[in-house]
Design an enzyme around this catalytic site. Structure first.
Site, short mmCIF file in Angstrom:
data_model
loop_
_atom_site.label_atom_id
_atom_site.label_comp_id
_atom_site.label_asym_id
_atom_site.label_seq_id
_atom_site.Cartn_x
_atom_site.Cartn_y
_atom_site.Cartn_z
N CYS A 79 19.40 7.61 6.10
CA CYS A 79 18.00 8.04 6.26
C CYS A 79 17.35 7.45 7.51
O CYS A 79 16.36 7.97 8.00
CB CYS A 79 17.18 7.66 5.02
SG CYS A 79 16.87 5.90 4.84
N CYS A 127 19.49 -10.29 14.24
CA CYS A 127 18.90 -10.29 12.89
C CYS A 127 18.41 -11.69 12.55
O CYS A 127 19.15 -12.66 12.64
CB CYS A 127 19.93 -9.83 11.86
SG CYS A 127 19.35 -9.97 10.16
N CYS A 161 -16.32 -12.71 -14.92
CA CYS A 161 -16.78 -11.35 -14.63
C CYS A 161 -17.47 -11.32 -13.26
O CYS A 161 -18.49 -12.00 -13.07
CB CYS A 161 -17.74 -10.91 -15.74
SG CYS A 161 -18.20 -9.20 -15.55
N CYS A 193 14.44 -4.67 6.12
CA CYS A 193 15.30 -3.50 5.94
C CYS A 193 15.78 -3.39 4.49
O CYS A 193 15.79 -2.31 3.91
CB CYS A 193 16.50 -3.57 6.89
SG CYS A 193 17.44 -5.09 6.77
N ASN A 207 -13.55 -1.96 -12.42
CA ASN A 207 -14.57 -1.53 -13.39
C ASN A 207 -15.87 -2.24 -13.09
O ASN A 207 -15.89 -3.31 -12.49
CB ASN A 207 -14.10 -1.85 -14.81
CG ASN A 207 -14.33 -3.29 -15.18
OD1 ASN A 207 -15.39 -3.65 -15.68
ND2 ASN A 207 -13.35 -4.15 -14.92
N ASN A 239 -9.16 -13.50 -14.23
CA ASN A 239 -10.08 -12.41 -14.49
C ASN A 239 -9.97 -11.46 -13.30
O ASN A 239 -9.10 -11.62 -12.45
CB ASN A 239 -11.51 -12.93 -14.67
CG ASN A 239 -12.31 -12.02 -15.60
OD1 ASN A 239 -12.31 -10.81 -15.42
ND2 ASN A 239 -12.99 -12.60 -16.57
N THR A 240 -10.83 -10.49 -13.21
CA THR A 240 -10.66 -9.44 -12.19
C THR A 240 -11.04 -9.94 -10.80
O THR A 240 -11.81 -10.88 -10.64
CB THR A 240 -11.51 -8.22 -12.54
OG1 THR A 240 -12.85 -8.65 -12.73
CG2 THR A 240 -11.01 -7.56 -13.81
C1 LIG Z 1 -12.92 -2.24 -18.11
C2 LIG Z 1 -12.68 -3.71 -18.14
C3 LIG Z 1 -13.56 -4.54 -18.78
C4 LIG Z 1 -13.31 -5.90 -18.84
N1 LIG Z 1 -14.17 -6.68 -19.54
C5 LIG Z 1 -13.90 -8.00 -19.66
C6 LIG Z 1 -14.69 -8.83 -20.48
O1 LIG Z 1 -15.63 -8.38 -21.14
N2 LIG Z 1 -14.39 -10.13 -20.57
C7 LIG Z 1 -13.36 -10.70 -19.87
O2 LIG Z 1 -13.11 -11.91 -19.99
N3 LIG Z 1 -12.59 -9.94 -19.09
C8 LIG Z 1 -12.82 -8.59 -18.98
N4 LIG Z 1 -11.98 -7.83 -18.21
C9 LIG Z 1 -10.86 -8.47 -17.48
C10 LIG Z 1 -9.56 -8.45 -18.28
O3 LIG Z 1 -9.67 -9.17 -19.48
C11 LIG Z 1 -8.39 -9.06 -17.47
O4 LIG Z 1 -8.68 -10.40 -17.17
C12 LIG Z 1 -8.13 -8.32 -16.18
O5 LIG Z 1 -8.29 -6.95 -16.37
C13 LIG Z 1 -6.74 -8.62 -15.59
O6 LIG Z 1 -5.69 -8.23 -16.45
P1 LIG Z 1 -4.89 -6.85 -16.25
O7 LIG Z 1 -4.35 -6.81 -14.89
O8 LIG Z 1 -3.84 -6.86 -17.34
O9 LIG Z 1 -5.89 -5.75 -16.50
C14 LIG Z 1 -12.20 -6.45 -18.18
C15 LIG Z 1 -11.32 -5.61 -17.52
C16 LIG Z 1 -11.53 -4.26 -17.52
C17 LIG Z 1 -10.55 -3.34 -16.82
S1 SF4 Z 2 14.83 -5.78 9.46
FE1 SF4 Z 2 16.87 -6.28 8.63
S2 SF4 Z 2 18.18 -6.28 10.45
FE2 SF4 Z 2 16.07 -6.36 11.23
S3 SF4 Z 2 15.70 -8.56 11.49
FE3 SF4 Z 2 14.95 -8.02 9.43
S4 SF4 Z 2 16.70 -8.46 8.06
FE4 SF4 Z 2 17.52 -8.39 10.16
#
Ligand SMILES: Cc1cc2nc3c(=O)[nH]c(=O)nc-3n(C[C@H](O)[C@H](O)[C@H](O)COP(=O)(O)O)c2cc1C
Ligand code: SF4
Lengths: 423, 448
Positions: free
Chosen positions: A348, A382, A137, A388, A75, A202-203
């Site tokens: 598969c 392995c 932010c 895997c 955002n 935060n983000t």
């Molecule tokens: C649209 C949007 C606006 C945000 N505005 C704020 C804000 O004003 N203040 C703040 O501390 N964090 C803000 N954040 C961050 C969130 O509080 C939070 O730290 C972050 O999204 C990670 O958490 P999540 O993965 O659950 O979204 C915002 C996030 C989003 C998506």
């Molecule tokens: S992919 Fe699976 S079989 Fe191949 S080395 Fe890794 S753990 Fe062993």
């Protein structure tokens, strides 16, 4: 049924699920809906000094997987774009109407002592349980020397935290940005400034996608885009790591942690708590599905705790911390091999081609006369990488079985082949 | 698009409105969201069993992956590069015994949710054919060689397209007024809505280098000898033009009709409501044609439709899915019943059946008999080679004999589709035959 009450920074909450400061906590109507849905608390959308900021139109972008489910969003929104007074009056009203729920006031200001202190006092007077400093932010606000512009400089983290501590006598949460080299510096600075808790993350700074028609990063604002803040499920691993580091490092250990980042269900919640989180905050998952997701967060977490015999959150809080170590402390003598359950195998071939092309050529592929395809692990080749088992589409079909070798626990520093070894 | 195909498109599309009163798509096409979800169900198997089960060896995991990444034109390209009639095959292949039967999802515990490969294939090919994109393949440099293809059915068209792609000039000789063969005339209407057969022919001819001469029947208007003189190589894809008889008195009564002709009359009708069909229809046979005829008869509003087969469900040529479809459409299926007498005056009124059973692997009558009243009898007991002009070519078991290189007993004459031994009465096999024969012809032309 398990007891989900929690306490963070001295604040009691009916459950550990709070909404993070963001659009879901933007105003009275959202917050009341959240409390009705069962959320234990909210961190109100970040408040700044008047005049309020102005947002652009076209604000979010999404990172999808191939089946069009969202891995994360970003955002480019700023902090609350409504007048401070309006927000404060609404906070007062919700506090009155929902006395058993927690409201934390989030704030940011320019690096000026009176700016921080005046705003903190105004917010505290609205009756919030605590104050969270938004130092994270990563877009827009940092260009005005706020948000991550402060959160990326440990000295300023400490300074702003101290200002707020000095101004008010309610708990102080310092919200950290992940856009740094070492989260411990930030967390230690917050603690030095007197924070009761750190909130993170935060983000994450991001360009979420490029619109190949507009040839501009999304979200596109009139032909141009800007980097934004990434969040949601995809950032959970980053948040888990940072929470773990703070929980297990000597210089930060013991500070309360309000964990944020990609929490979408009870399992995510349990993982953060196992790494030491005292409380949890959620933003994106609520934005994607609505407030109702808290139902299963509560029910799922209780069921998990009941199944393990944990009565309270404290019973399992931090249990995974002691097992989170540096690479140098891992046992070099541990060995495991992939074992394919031939009855469960649906033929598969994904394990074969993954190991053949990109790992250790350790899965043999044969086609019998009757057309039956068989995949078998060549034990000698392995290395036990797990690839895997991770990609196998059938749950529990490939088991990583430890090899009984009766060898002692041996770390790399002690390893005879370590050229720097001190034997 | 050729002039011809254009013209046909127009007049049938206008008639289609009436056809759609009776027939809707057997399987609803996937919308974008459903396609993505279905594509996501695919595990992207390595050396995938589904591809191996496809007679034309379409790289199924790759085309589905391309749908997943949003490269739908690329997905169509992947399909069509192995099977130029991928659009028809997506509609008519018995996927439940081909690719979808091989899907590894069937191997899960209680697994019965194979990826809907046919519908995904249709999604991709429809996308390409409905777009205005140019023909997706280009021709190699002109070889200067000229090939004759006899029969514009799936085998002939597939051969012609591949030969044109390899740089040869191709003339297709078709006995009927339209190309497509059974796609146009012989498959159930509910599988080939919206004039799909004609649209596909137009699409396929879009590569260029081909011309179609209509109304040219082998033995009547053209001869193998003459064609051999005029062309560098020949491909015979004439299908099975004759139909088997019951061998009973009264097959010439009004109301006794070949199922294949019945289907043709529906497919070529602008308004099936005007067709003269019976009210109580009896279908004899156990293959796809029998089912296609019976289900369409029911959908057209017949009072009763009974399908009688002399053996059990296991032995039927139609797949379990098709048999179910007939039952769900209201067709009564009588197994272990063989017709022994037809009754009626000018018009058929009933048929006597004798019950049968297997005795030591041999089908025998039990002596027990019963009658079924009917005013129309559709015969669907198999087709056979008809063309008299094939006299010089080796024929065995009623089919043309070919080498592993699709060459008949005469050098330079190739064959494929239902008229050869491999012919399994499957459109997709005919397409494969045509493609492989063109590749073999191309090799042959290099040394001849
Ligand atoms: C649209 C949007 C606006 C945000 N505005 C704020 C804000 O004003 N203040 C703040 O501390 N964090 C803000 N954040 C961050 C969130 O509080 C939070 O730290 C972050 O999204 C990670 O958490 P999540 O993965 O659950 O979204 C915002 C996030 C989003 C998506
Ligand atoms: S992919 Fe699976 S079989 Fe191949 S080395 Fe890794 S753990 Fe062993």
């Amino acid at each position: 049924m398990a007891d989900l009450t929690c306490n963070i920074a001295g604040i009691d909450s009916i459950n550990p699920f709070w909404l993070a400061s963001a659009p879901p906590t933007d105003k009275y109507i959202n917050v009341v809906r959240a409390f009705k849905a069962g959320w234990g608390g909210v961190v109100w959308k970040t408040l700044g000094e008047d005049p309020p900021v102005i947002n652009v139109s076209s604000r979010y972008g999404a990172h999808y997987n191939d089946s069009r489910s969202i891995q994360g969003i970003n955002n480019i929104e700023l902090i609350s774009d409504r007048p401070l007074e309006v927000n404060l009056r609404e906070i007062e009203q919700v506090r009155r109407e929902w006395p058993d729920r927690v409201i934390i006031g989030s704030m940011m200001a320019t690096v000026d002592e009176s700016a921080w202190k005046d705003l903190a006092i105004k917010i505290a007077n609205s009756g919030v349980h605590g104050i969270e400093l938004n130092l994270g932010c990563p877009h827009g606000m940092c260009e005005r020397d706020m948000g991550s512009a402060i959160g990326q400089v440990p000295e300023m983290i400490e300074q702003t935290t101290r200002w707020v501590r000095e101004a008010v006598d309610i708990p102080v949460f310092t919200k950290l940005t992940p856009n740094i080299t070492d989260i411990l510096w930030s967390a230690a600075a917050a603690r030095a400034g007197g924070a009761h808790a750190v909130s993170l993350i935060n983000t994450v700074n991001s360009v979420i996608s490029v619109d190949l028609d507009a040839m501009a990063p999304t979200p596109v604002v009139d032909g141009k885009g800007s980097h934004g803040g990434y969040c949601g499920s995809a950032v959970k691993p980053i948040a888990l790591h940072m929470v773990a580091e703070i929980a297990r490092s000597a210089e930060t250990q013991g500070i309360d942690i309000s964990a944020i980042g990609g929490i979408g269900n009870w399992r995510d919640a349990a993982e953060f708590i196992s790494l030491g989180a005292n409380g949890l905050q959620v933003c994106t998952a609520a934005m994607l599905y609505g407030f109702r997701i808290v139902d299963d967060m509560i029910a799922g977490l209780s069921a998990f705790m009941d199944s393990k015999g944990y009565r309270t959150l404290d019973d399992f809080r931090g249990l995974a911390i002691k097992n989170t170590v540096n690479w140098n402390e891992l046992n070099m003598n541990f060995d495991s091999k992939a074992v394919i359950d031939q009855d469960a195998c649906i033929e598969c071939g994904r394990c074969h081609i993954a190991c053949e092309d990109t790992s250790h050529q350790a899965i043999a592929f044969k086609v019998a006369r009757d057309g039956k395809r068989s995949f078998t692990v060549i034990d000698e080749d392995c290395v036990g990488c797990n690839l895997c088992a991770l990609i196998c589409p059938v749950p529990d079909c490939i088991e990583m079985r430890p090899v009984k070798n009766d060898l002692p626990y041996l770390t790399w520093p002690e390893h005879p082949k370590n050229p720097l070894g001190e034997i | 698009m050729t002039q011809h195909a254009n013209k046909e498109n127009n007049n049938i599309v206008s008639g289609h409105k009436c056809v759609s009163r009776f027939f809707e798509d057997l399987h609803k096409p996937l919308n974008d969201l459903a396609a993505i979800k279905e594509a996501d169900h695919c595990l992207y198997c390595y050396d995938a069993p589904c591809s191996q089960a496809c007679p034309t060896s379409i790289d199924i995991p790759t085309f589905i992956h391309q749908i997943r990444t949003g490269n739908i034109t690329g997905a169509a390209h992947t399909i069509l590069s192995e099977n130029i009639m991928g659009g028809t095959c997506a509609r008519v292949c018995p996927t439940e015994v081909l690719c979808e039967e091989a899907c590894v999802h069937n191997k899960r515990d209680n697994g019965d949710d194979p990826v809907k490969i046919g519908l995904l294939q249709r999604y991709a090919t429809d996308h390409l054919m409905l777009s205005n994109a140019p023909h997706p393949f280009t021709r190699a440099t002109e070889s200067g060689r000229h090939i004759a293809v006899i029969g514009a059915g799936p085998a002939g068209l597939s051969c012609a397209h591949r030969a044109a792609m390899l740089g040869h000039k191709v003339t297709i000789y078709e006995a009927k007024a339209k190309a497509g063969g059974l796609n146009e005339y012989g498959l159930a209407a509910y599988k080939m809505l919206d004039d799909f057969a004609a649209r596909e022919v137009a699409f396929l001819l879009g590569i260029g280098g081909m011309d179609v001469q209509y109304g040219k029947r082998l033995g009547r208007d053209i001869s193998l000898d003459k064609l051999r003189k005029d062309h560098d190589a020949l491909f015979i894809g004439i299908g099975l033009g004759g139909t088997n008889d019951l061998g009973l008195e009264g097959e010439d009564m009004t109301g006794v009709v070949n199922a294949i002709d019945f289907i043709e009359s529906i497919r070529q009708s602008d308004d099936p409501a005007t067709l003269e069909t019976g009210q109580n229809i009896l279908v004899i046979g156990g293959g796809n044609t029998a089912i296609d005829a019976a289900v369409q008869a029911k959908k057209l509003g017949a009072n009763s439709v009974t399908l009688a087969y002399r053996r059990g469900a296991e032995q039927m040529g139609a797949t379990g899915y098709e048999i179910d479809l007939a039952r769900k459409s209201g067709v009564v299926i009588q197994l272990w019943s063989k017709p022994v007498a037809l009754h009626g005056g000018d018009t058929i009124t009933s048929v006597t059946f004798e019950q049968t059973r297997l005795e030591g692997g041999k089908l025998v009558g039990t002596g027990e008999k019963y009658d079924i009243a009917c005013d129309m009898l559709l015969k669907a007991i198999g087709q056979k080679l008809k063309e008299p002009d094939l006299a010089d070519l080796a024929i065995k078991g009623g089919k043309l004999v070919i080498s592993s290189q699709y060459e008949t007993s005469i050098s330079g004459i190739f064959a494929g589709g239902d008229c050869i031994g491999s012919g399994q009465d499957l459109t997709v096999q005919a397409v494969e035959d045509g493609k492989q024969a063109a590749i073999a012809m191309d090799g042959w032309l290099k040394t001849n």
